[in-house]
Design a protein around this motif. Structure first.
Motif, PDB file in Angstrom:
ATOM      1  N   TYR A  79       0.831  -1.207   0.000  1.00 22.94           N
ATOM      2  CA  TYR A  79       0.000   0.000   0.000  1.00 22.94           C
ATOM      3  C   TYR A  79       0.864   1.255   0.000  1.00 22.94           C
ATOM      4  CZ  TYR A  79      -3.457  -3.401   1.624  1.00 22.94           C
ATOM      5  OH  TYR A  79      -4.274  -4.497   1.735  1.00 22.94           O
ATOM      6  N   LEU A  80       0.263   2.324  -0.465  1.00 15.03           N
ATOM      7  CA  LEU A  80       0.878   3.637  -0.341  1.00 15.03           C
ATOM      8  C   LEU A  80      -0.190   4.582   0.198  1.00 15.03           C
ATOM      9  CD1 LEU A  80       3.458   5.350  -0.844  1.00 15.03           C
ATOM     10  CD2 LEU A  80       2.392   6.066  -2.992  1.00 15.03           C
ATOM     11  N   GLN A  81      -0.034   4.964   1.448  1.00 11.98           N
ATOM     12  CA  GLN A  81      -0.933   5.937   2.059  1.00 11.98           C
ATOM     13  C   GLN A  81      -0.373   7.324   1.785  1.00 11.98           C
ATOM     14  OE1 GLN A  81      -3.921   5.522   3.789  1.00 11.98           O
ATOM     15  NE2 GLN A  81      -4.021   7.764   3.711  1.00 11.98           N
ATOM     16  N   MET A  82      -1.199   8.155   1.156  1.00 11.10           N
ATOM     17  CA  MET A  82      -0.755   9.496   0.784  1.00 11.10           C
ATOM     18  C   MET A  82      -1.619  10.521   1.505  1.00 11.10           C
ATOM     19  SD  MET A  82      -0.110   8.946  -3.300  1.00 11.10           S
ATOM     20  CE  MET A  82      -1.846   8.682  -3.663  1.00 11.10           C
ATOM     21  N   ASN A  83      -0.988  11.345   2.302  1.00  7.01           N
ATOM     22  CA  ASN A  83      -1.684  12.389   3.056  1.00  7.01           C
ATOM     23  C   ASN A  83      -1.185  13.765   2.638  1.00  7.01           C
ATOM     24  OD1 ASN A  83      -3.002  10.356   4.581  1.00  7.01           O
ATOM     25  ND2 ASN A  83      -1.317  10.308   6.046  1.00  7.01           N
ATOM     26  N   SER A  84      -1.954  14.774   2.990  1.00  9.60           N
ATOM     27  CA  SER A  84      -1.574  16.167   2.691  1.00  9.60           C
ATOM     28  C   SER A  84      -1.188  16.321   1.231  1.00  9.60           C
ATOM     29  CB  SER A  84      -0.413  16.603   3.599  1.00  9.60           C
ATOM     30  OG  SER A  84      -0.755  16.483   4.957  1.00  9.60           O
ATOM     31  N   LEU A  85      -2.022  15.811   0.376  1.00  5.88           N
ATOM     32  CA  LEU A  85      -1.707  15.816  -1.050  1.00  5.88           C
ATOM     33  C   LEU A  85      -1.680  17.227  -1.620  1.00  5.88           C
ATOM     34  CD1 LEU A  85      -3.685  12.641  -2.049  1.00  5.88           C
ATOM     35  CD2 LEU A  85      -1.260  13.018  -2.490  1.00  5.88           C
ATOM     36  N   LYS A  86      -0.774  17.406  -2.572  1.00  6.94           N
ATOM     37  CA  LYS A  86      -0.580  18.696  -3.228  1.00  6.94           C
ATOM     38  C   LYS A  86      -0.829  18.528  -4.727  1.00  6.94           C
ATOM     39  CE  LYS A  86       3.240  19.508  -0.004  1.00  6.94           C
ATOM     40  NZ  LYS A  86       4.696  19.819   0.107  1.00  6.94           N
ATOM     41  N   SER A  87      -1.050  19.624  -5.393  1.00  8.28           N
ATOM     42  CA  SER A  87      -1.292  19.551  -6.831  1.00  8.28           C
ATOM     43  C   SER A  87      -0.105  18.931  -7.558  1.00  8.28           C
ATOM     44  CB  SER A  87      -1.580  20.943  -7.386  1.00  8.28           C
ATOM     45  OG  SER A  87      -0.504  21.827  -7.113  1.00  8.28           O
ATOM     46  N   GLU A  88       1.091  19.155  -7.047  1.00 12.49           N
ATOM     47  CA  GLU A  88       2.274  18.591  -7.695  1.00 12.49           C
ATOM     48  C   GLU A  88       2.423  17.088  -7.494  1.00 12.49           C
ATOM     49  OE1 GLU A  88       2.158  21.243  -5.639  1.00 12.49           O
ATOM     50  OE2 GLU A  88       3.921  21.297  -4.303  1.00 12.49           O
ATOM     51  N   ASP A  89       1.545  16.505  -6.694  1.00  8.58           N
ATOM     52  CA  ASP A  89       1.530  15.053  -6.557  1.00  8.58           C
ATOM     53  C   ASP A  89       0.738  14.383  -7.683  1.00  8.58           C
ATOM     54  OD1 ASP A  89       1.215  15.535  -3.028  1.00  8.58           O
ATOM     55  OD2 ASP A  89       3.024  14.939  -4.123  1.00  8.58           O
ATOM     56  N   THR A  90       0.103  15.179  -8.504  1.00  6.79           N
ATOM     57  CA  THR A  90      -0.649  14.639  -9.632  1.00  6.79           C
ATOM     58  C   THR A  90       0.290  13.877 -10.569  1.00  6.79           C
ATOM     59  OG1 THR A  90      -2.350  16.358  -9.569  1.00  6.79           O
ATOM     60  CG2 THR A  90      -2.004  15.235 -11.669  1.00  6.79           C
ATOM     61  N   ALA A  91      -0.036  12.619 -10.814  1.00  4.52           N
ATOM     62  CA  ALA A  91       0.823  11.771 -11.633  1.00  4.52           C
ATOM     63  C   ALA A  91       0.167  10.402 -11.795  1.00  4.52           C
ATOM     64  CB  ALA A  91       2.191  11.599 -10.981  1.00  4.52           C
ATOM     65  N   VAL A  92       0.740   9.619 -12.672  1.00  3.19           N
ATOM     66  CA  VAL A  92       0.414   8.194 -12.720  1.00  3.19           C
ATOM     67  C   VAL A  92       1.370   7.487 -11.772  1.00  3.19           C
ATOM     68  CG1 VAL A  92       0.250   6.126 -14.141  1.00  3.19           C
ATOM     69  CG2 VAL A  92      -0.409   8.347 -15.095  1.00  3.19           C
ATOM     70  N   TYR A  93       0.814   6.712 -10.876  1.00  3.90           N
ATOM     71  CA  TYR A  93       1.604   6.006  -9.878  1.00  3.90           C
ATOM     72  C   TYR A  93       1.725   4.538 -10.289  1.00  3.90           C
ATOM     73  CZ  TYR A  93       1.580  10.029  -6.821  1.00  3.90           C
ATOM     74  OH  TYR A  93       1.792  11.285  -6.292  1.00  3.90           O
ATOM     75  N   TYR A  94       2.965   4.071 -10.308  1.00  4.41           N
ATOM     76  CA  TYR A  94       3.257   2.713 -10.745  1.00  4.41           C
ATOM     77  C   TYR A  94       3.809   1.881  -9.593  1.00  4.41           C
ATOM     78  CZ  TYR A  94       3.039   4.625 -15.489  1.00  4.41           C
ATOM     79  OH  TYR A  94       2.636   5.232 -16.647  1.00  4.41           O
ATOM     80  N   CYS A  95       3.341   0.671  -9.516  1.00  6.99           N
ATOM     81  CA  CYS A  95       3.904  -0.285  -8.569  1.00  6.99           C
ATOM     82  C   CYS A  95       5.077  -1.005  -9.233  1.00  6.99           C
ATOM     83  CB  CYS A  95       2.834  -1.284  -8.159  1.00  6.99           C
ATOM     84  SG  CYS A  95       3.368  -2.482  -6.913  1.00  6.99           S
ATOM     85  N   ASN A  96       6.103  -1.258  -8.466  1.00  4.41           N
ATOM     86  CA  ASN A  96       7.309  -1.922  -8.974  1.00  4.41           C
ATOM     87  C   ASN A  96       7.692  -3.068  -8.059  1.00  4.41           C
ATOM     88  OD1 ASN A  96      10.525  -1.939  -8.403  1.00  4.41           O
ATOM     89  ND2 ASN A  96      10.108  -1.733 -10.593  1.00  4.41           N
ATOM     90  N   ALA A  97       8.164  -4.138  -8.684  1.00  8.36           N
ATOM     91  CA  ALA A  97       8.715  -5.266  -7.934  1.00  8.36           C
ATOM     92  C   ALA A  97      10.073  -5.620  -8.510  1.00  8.36           C
ATOM     93  CB  ALA A  97       7.782  -6.469  -8.002  1.00  8.36           C
ATOM     94  N   TYR A  98      11.051  -5.757  -7.636  1.00  9.12           N
ATOM     95  CA  TYR A  98      12.391  -6.177  -8.053  1.00  9.12           C
ATOM     96  C   TYR A  98      12.567  -7.611  -7.586  1.00  9.12           C
ATOM     97  CZ  TYR A  98      17.434  -6.254  -8.710  1.00  9.12           C
ATOM     98  OH  TYR A  98      18.708  -6.582  -9.121  1.00  9.12           O
ATOM     99  N   TYR A  99      12.633  -8.535  -8.554  1.00  6.09           N
ATOM    100  CA  TYR A  99      12.617  -9.955  -8.246  1.00  6.09           C
ATOM    101  C   TYR A  99      13.562 -10.677  -9.177  1.00  6.09           C
ATOM    102  CZ  TYR A  99      10.714 -14.708  -7.893  1.00  6.09           C
ATOM    103  OH  TYR A  99      10.569 -16.054  -7.740  1.00  6.09           O
ATOM    104  N   LEU A 100      14.491 -11.409  -8.606  1.00  9.24           N
ATOM    105  CA  LEU A 100      15.474 -12.190  -9.377  1.00  9.24           C
ATOM    106  C   LEU A 100      16.145 -11.329 -10.446  1.00  9.24           C
ATOM    107  CD1 LEU A 100      13.603 -15.605  -9.777  1.00  9.24           C
ATOM    108  CD2 LEU A 100      15.296 -14.921  -8.063  1.00  9.24           C
ATOM    109  N   ASP A 101      16.614 -10.158 -10.007  1.00  9.45           N
ATOM    110  CA  ASP A 101      17.382  -9.240 -10.859  1.00  9.45           C
ATOM    111  C   ASP A 101      16.576  -8.663 -12.006  1.00  9.45           C
ATOM    112  OD1 ASP A 101      20.350 -11.251 -10.464  1.00  9.45           O
ATOM    113  OD2 ASP A 101      19.683  -9.489  -9.338  1.00  9.45           O
ATOM    114  N   MET A 102      15.253  -8.680 -11.888  1.00 11.55           N
ATOM    115  CA  MET A 102      14.416  -8.071 -12.921  1.00 11.55           C
ATOM    116  C   MET A 102      13.402  -7.147 -12.284  1.00 11.55           C
ATOM    117  SD  MET A 102      13.726 -11.036 -15.755  1.00 11.55           S
ATOM    118  CE  MET A 102      12.907  -9.832 -16.796  1.00 11.55           C
ATOM    119  N   ASN A 103      13.073  -6.090 -13.016  1.00 16.33           N
ATOM    120  CA  ASN A 103      12.050  -5.157 -12.579  1.00 16.33           C
ATOM    121  C   ASN A 103      10.728  -5.473 -13.261  1.00 16.33           C
ATOM    122  OD1 ASN A 103      13.006  -3.014 -10.711  1.00 16.33           O
ATOM    123  ND2 ASN A 103      14.564  -2.748 -12.297  1.00 16.33           N
ATOM    124  N   TYR A 104       9.679  -5.471 -12.474  1.00 18.68           N
ATOM    125  CA  TYR A 104       8.326  -5.683 -12.985  1.00 18.68           C
ATOM    126  C   TYR A 104       7.487  -4.466 -12.626  1.00 18.68           C
ATOM    127  CZ  TYR A 104       9.804 -10.506 -13.539  1.00 18.68           C
ATOM    128  OH  TYR A 104      10.480 -11.631 -13.926  1.00 18.68           O
TER     129      TYR A 104
END
Length: 115
Positions: A79-104
């Motif tokens: 999870y990512l809990q985001m508080n006190s959000l600002k206009s500059e937080d506007t974006a596409v947020y991506y989840c990432n996993a680093y597993y066996l030397d590869m990024n997903y």
């Protein structure tokens, strides 16, 4: 391989809060690290927060104190809990996993902070 599915994005007013979820297709404790990145229009993708399999966390400076990364072992979800959000937080947020030397990556979830 690791499949990641994000959810929880949407429109929120400045000062508001939002919680993003990232469901993984395998046990998150088998994954070296999981984290969140974001990409705003016209900008490069940047680190938001990351958590290792041991539970160590790291945050981008601009998110410290406002964002919190956490996990639920039973649900294989980060999870990512985001508080006190600002206009500059506007974006596409991506989840990432680093597993066996590869990024997903997940497909991303859009967060819009606007009044």
């Amino acid at each position: 391989q690791v499949q990641l599915v994000e959810s929880g994005g949407g429109l929120v007013q400045p000062g508001g809060s939002l919680r993003l979820s990232c469901a993984a297709s395998r046990s998150i404790f088998s994954i070296n690290a999981m984290g969140w990145y974001r990409q705003a229009p016209g900008k490069e993708r940047e680190l938001v927060a990351v958590m290792t399999s041991l539970g160590d966390t790291n945050y981008a400076d601009s998110m410290k104190g406002r964002f919190t990364i956490s996990r639920d072992r039973a649900k294989n979800t980060v999870y990512l809990q985001m508080n006190s959000l600002k206009s500059e937080d506007t974006a596409v947020y991506y989840c990432n996993a680093y597993y066996l030397d590869m990024n997903y990556w997940g497909k991303g979830t859009l967060v819009t902070v606007s009044s």
